[in-house]
Enzyme design. Structure first.
Site, PDB file in Angstrom:
ATOM      1  N   TYR A  51      12.996   7.604 -15.125  1.00  0.00           N
ATOM      2  CA  TYR A  51      12.447   8.919 -14.795  1.00  0.00           C
ATOM      3  C   TYR A  51      11.966   9.662 -16.034  1.00  0.00           C
ATOM      4  O   TYR A  51      11.284  10.668 -15.925  1.00  0.00           O
ATOM      5  CB  TYR A  51      13.490   9.773 -14.063  1.00  0.00           C
ATOM      6  CG  TYR A  51      14.075   9.159 -12.824  1.00  0.00           C
ATOM      7  CD1 TYR A  51      13.498   8.042 -12.206  1.00  0.00           C
ATOM      8  CD2 TYR A  51      15.233   9.681 -12.253  1.00  0.00           C
ATOM      9  CE1 TYR A  51      14.050   7.483 -11.076  1.00  0.00           C
ATOM     10  CE2 TYR A  51      15.797   9.127 -11.114  1.00  0.00           C
ATOM     11  CZ  TYR A  51      15.208   8.028 -10.533  1.00  0.00           C
ATOM     12  OH  TYR A  51      15.788   7.473  -9.409  1.00  0.00           O
ATOM     13  N   HIS A 107      19.158  -0.246 -11.504  1.00  0.00           N
ATOM     14  CA  HIS A 107      18.136   0.418 -10.700  1.00  0.00           C
ATOM     15  C   HIS A 107      17.497  -0.498  -9.655  1.00  0.00           C
ATOM     16  O   HIS A 107      16.990  -0.020  -8.634  1.00  0.00           O
ATOM     17  CB  HIS A 107      17.056   0.991 -11.625  1.00  0.00           C
ATOM     18  CG  HIS A 107      16.423   2.233 -11.120  1.00  0.00           C
ATOM     19  ND1 HIS A 107      15.802   3.132 -11.946  1.00  0.00           N
ATOM     20  CD2 HIS A 107      16.309   2.758  -9.876  1.00  0.00           C
ATOM     21  CE1 HIS A 107      15.326   4.139 -11.232  1.00  0.00           C
ATOM     22  NE2 HIS A 107      15.620   3.926  -9.971  1.00  0.00           N
TER      23      HIS A 107
END
Length: 299
Positions: A51, A107
């Site tokens: 992010y 992730h």
């Protein structure tokens, strides 16, 4: 408001609603938005290497004046810059300005190189050295979880996945496998049926339930996720919406309500109105978010 914490298999507790930083970008904007979420009452912040706003998250946490124990912090190993887990977790901790995270996730199974058992062993070391109180995964399907559990010394505490009624039938095997193995599900993109896919079979039951309960349709969707026993990961730049999200913890759906949402979601999935390509376009759009999605192989 009863967004009650959920006990993880690690023995720690996770707040059952989180403010996610996925779409916030970086710079001053996300700092302000995270501070607003904390001030509104969120005590669980969900971020990730990919992010690119762990540093901003750390700045917001520092400026909030809250003690470390007041906030549950999740971040994720995203394989950024080709770095492995030992260096990545330390970089994340440095960016966040903390000594440990409450939850550290892989992730995507795509990042399990050379294989899931090898990478999970590295995650177990992160836990054993106290850098993460709990460890888990994201976007793993039931087969991925089975491979992991076959050699794991420590079970993943959570699996964070795409979850809303239009994909519930497809994702249900993951929920069932996780439940059978004591793994908590975290749900992202919960509001997709009303923010990205209006006009589908869910509109009618959601609106009827919202009217009956004196709630909003987004609150009904959050109550549906809560009924499935999952943690909600959400975001908004508007304080009024964040307040509404927290208030959704007071809403309890009947078994009939949950079944009606399940049925409408399945109808939408069967009709093809939420095909995988359409979901990808709706959820992630273009540019950075689409690139991240492709990188993590979550569609």
């Amino acid at each position: 408001m009863p967004w009650d914490p959920i006990r993880l298999n690690s023995g720690h507790y996770i707040p059952s609603i989180a403010f996610g930083t996925w779409t916030l970008g970086n710079g001053n904007g996300p700092v302000d938005q995270i501070e607003q979420a904390l001030e509104t009452g969120f005590n669980h912040i969900d971020t990730a290497q990919a992010y690119r706003n762990e540093f901003e998250t750390g700045t917001a946490l520092h400026e909030s004046g809250l003690s470390r124990s007041d906030v549950f912090i999740t971040t994720k190993y995203s394989g950024i810059d080709g770095l492995g887990i030992p260096i990545s977790i330390q970089n994340s901790l440095d960016n966040l300005g903390v000594d440990y995270v409450d939850l550290y996730l892989i992730h995507s199974p795509r990042l399990a190189v050379p294989d899931i058992p090898t990478v999970w062993t590295q995650m177990e070391k992160v836990h054993e050295t106290g850098l993460a109180k709990s460890i888990g995964v994201s976007n793993f399907d039931a087969k991925d979880l089975a491979v992991l559990l076959a050699s794991a010394k420590i079970k993943p505490a959570v699996n964070q996945i795409l979850l809303h009624p239009y994909v519930y039938r497809r994702q249900r095997p993951i929920l069932e496998y996780a439940a059978a193995n004591g793994i908590v599900i975290e749900a992202y993109s919960v509001l997709t049926p009303i923010t990205k896919m209006p006009g589908g079979p869910l509109d009618k039951p959601l609106n009827e339930m919202a009217t009956k309960l004196g709630a909003t349709t987004d609150q009904v969707l959050f109550a549906w996720v809560k009924a499935k026993g999952a943690v909600v990961v959400t975001t908004s730049s508007k304080q009024s919406r964040l307040e509404g999200y927290l208030a959704a913890g007071d809403i309890v759906l009947s078994a009939e309500d949950v079944a009606a949402i399940d049925a409408a979601g399945a109808l939408g999935e069967k009709s093809g109105c939420v095909g995988r390509k359409w979901i990808g376009a709706a959820l992630f759009g273009v540019g950075v978010l689409a690139g991240l999605c492709r990188y993590l192989n979550v569609l």
